[in-house]
Write an enzyme that holds these catalytic residues in place. Sequence first.
Site, PDB file in Angstrom:
ATOM      1  N   HIS A 135       0.851  -1.188   0.000  1.00 56.39           N
ATOM      2  CA  HIS A 135       0.000   0.000   0.000  1.00 56.39           C
ATOM      3  C   HIS A 135       0.885   1.236   0.000  1.00 56.39           C
ATOM      4  O   HIS A 135       1.777   1.363   0.837  1.00 56.39           O
ATOM      5  CB  HIS A 135      -0.909   0.007   1.238  1.00 56.39           C
ATOM      6  CG  HIS A 135      -2.118  -0.867   1.090  1.00 56.39           C
ATOM      7  ND1 HIS A 135      -3.324  -0.580   1.680  1.00 56.39           N
ATOM      8  CD2 HIS A 135      -2.315  -2.017   0.399  1.00 56.39           C
ATOM      9  CE1 HIS A 135      -4.199  -1.519   1.368  1.00 56.39           C
ATOM     10  NE2 HIS A 135      -3.609  -2.397   0.589  1.00 56.39           N
TER      11      HIS A 135
ATOM     12  N   TYR B  35      -9.749   5.860   6.246  1.00 53.07           N
ATOM     13  CA  TYR B  35      -9.996   6.355   7.601  1.00 53.07           C
ATOM     14  C   TYR B  35     -11.068   7.443   7.491  1.00 53.07           C
ATOM     15  O   TYR B  35     -10.822   8.492   6.895  1.00 53.07           O
ATOM     16  CB  TYR B  35      -8.729   6.961   8.199  1.00 53.07           C
ATOM     17  CG  TYR B  35      -7.673   5.950   8.589  1.00 53.07           C
ATOM     18  CD1 TYR B  35      -7.483   5.588   9.916  1.00 53.07           C
ATOM     19  CD2 TYR B  35      -6.839   5.374   7.624  1.00 53.07           C
ATOM     20  CE1 TYR B  35      -6.509   4.683  10.285  1.00 53.07           C
ATOM     21  CE2 TYR B  35      -5.867   4.460   7.981  1.00 53.07           C
ATOM     22  CZ  TYR B  35      -5.699   4.118   9.320  1.00 53.07           C
ATOM     23  OH  TYR B  35      -4.729   3.211   9.673  1.00 53.07           O
TER      24      TYR B  35
ATOM     25  N   PRO C 161      -5.087   1.198  18.113  1.00 52.38           N
ATOM     26  CA  PRO C 161      -4.736   0.664  16.789  1.00 52.38           C
ATOM     27  C   PRO C 161      -4.859   1.660  15.645  1.00 52.38           C
ATOM     28  O   PRO C 161      -4.492   1.319  14.512  1.00 52.38           O
ATOM     29  CB  PRO C 161      -5.724  -0.491  16.611  1.00 52.38           C
ATOM     30  CG  PRO C 161      -6.893  -0.133  17.471  1.00 52.38           C
ATOM     31  CD  PRO C 161      -6.327   0.598  18.646  1.00 52.38           C
TER      32      PRO C 161
ATOM     33  N   LYS D 181       0.504   0.873  14.921  1.00 54.09           N
ATOM     34  CA  LYS D 181       1.852   0.880  15.490  1.00 54.09           C
ATOM     35  C   LYS D 181       2.153  -0.297  16.427  1.00 54.09           C
ATOM     36  O   LYS D 181       3.326  -0.534  16.757  1.00 54.09           O
ATOM     37  CB  LYS D 181       2.093   2.191  16.253  1.00 54.09           C
ATOM     38  CG  LYS D 181       2.184   3.392  15.357  1.00 54.09           C
ATOM     39  CD  LYS D 181       3.469   3.371  14.556  1.00 54.09           C
ATOM     40  CE  LYS D 181       3.441   4.312  13.379  1.00 54.09           C
ATOM     41  NZ  LYS D 181       3.300   3.656  12.095  1.00 54.09           N
TER      42      LYS D 181
ATOM     43  N   TYR E  73       3.442   7.186   9.572  1.00 60.77           N
ATOM     44  CA  TYR E  73       2.674   5.990   9.244  1.00 60.77           C
ATOM     45  C   TYR E  73       3.594   4.895   8.699  1.00 60.77           C
ATOM     46  O   TYR E  73       3.453   3.712   9.084  1.00 60.77           O
ATOM     47  CB  TYR E  73       1.584   6.325   8.233  1.00 60.77           C
ATOM     48  CG  TYR E  73       0.458   5.307   8.191  1.00 60.77           C
ATOM     49  CD1 TYR E  73      -0.727   5.522   8.894  1.00 60.77           C
ATOM     50  CD2 TYR E  73       0.576   4.133   7.468  1.00 60.77           C
ATOM     51  CE1 TYR E  73      -1.753   4.591   8.873  1.00 60.77           C
ATOM     52  CE2 TYR E  73      -0.444   3.193   7.435  1.00 60.77           C
ATOM     53  CZ  TYR E  73      -1.603   3.430   8.140  1.00 60.77           C
ATOM     54  OH  TYR E  73      -2.628   2.499   8.118  1.00 60.77           O
TER      55      TYR E  73
END
Length: 393
Positions: free
Chosen positions: A72, A203, A295, A299, A387
């Site tokens: 991704h 998200y 979550p 991480k 990220y």
Amino acid sequence: MRTTVGIIGGGPAGLLLARLLHRAGIDCVVLESRDRAYVERRQRAGILEQGTVDVLRECGAGERLDREGLPHHGIELRFDGRGHRVDFPSATGGKSVMVYAQTEIVKDLIALQLDEPGGPPLLFEAEALAIEKPDSAAPVIRFRHHGREQTLTCDYVAGCDGFHGIARRAVPADRVRTFEHGYPYSWLGVLADVAPSCEELIYARHERGFALHSMRSPQVSRLYLQVPNGTDPADWSHERIWDELSVRFALDGDWTLERGPITAVSVTPMRSFVQEPMRHGRLFLAGDAAHIVPPTGAKGLNLAVSDVITLARALIHQQETGSSELLDGYSRTCLRRVWQAQRFSYFMTDTLHRHPDAGPFEDRLRLARLERIASSPTASAELAENYVGLPLS
């Protein structure tokens, strides 16, 4: 029994540490309280940072990951009926993440350890009962295996047995500080046998609460809904779950959430936790034994991996040079990264969720954060860098 490093916990952290030590010629034994079948089906994280992917490849566990994992190169933020993509490679010098379930990592590492001649012992159904004399030169792990109590004498102990394991509690209470934060909401998570409705994670912040669209494979979707603490999964029918997900993911345009059979439903409370230091004598804590993150920032597993990389490097350095410098700095080195991950995870969680007690002012501030990311390459790059994973130091 006698070994150099006794590893408590046969999850990804303990298994990866064993693999790294074995390749460096350092003896170790892994004690796992559950049976192999249970360990290989535990559902956990599925987003791997670039550094996690790199170390799995380097230690020989990358073949199936590269064949079946889903690279991704960004994520989508949805709010106010609009979507904004955060591109990882352009902001991070080419870095990305990989979708590959923790269960698959565990299967790969177990197979490597058991199938390779001369691999370190991996004992299933070996329940660690106590860690004796952790601050001595020869700590001892008492454990029960096949109904018989035994001892494992070590030079070092690695506690990779999670928040509820014995390693964290083996550190005297007057030697630790704990930092904790609870969140006034949980996640209702579902696994569904349906192809993902997106190519990258979504998200979504909505006035009814947060939603996340993730995946486990090209045929299996993983989805989450923000729900109140104490929610009973039985109160959510499958139809209600799909209806609510559709509302929260809705765009001002043409986009459809594909539906399919839901195979699992669970509720996960959100919390942040850190125990300092991550070392007591010759006992070293790694992963959830020392820290927990919500979550939202993906991480948890990656922090555990960075811990054991740091520990393996320190143990190898001690063996090769006789110097304990890196071991002495283990906790300090890990905690720098842990607190940066806590900061990022808190930011993502607080920004994307609806706080039940928040007023209009706080809601607008959270939307302003998202608008800044959507409009500023600098703000977008900051999210991307965190990220994909900050460099190990």
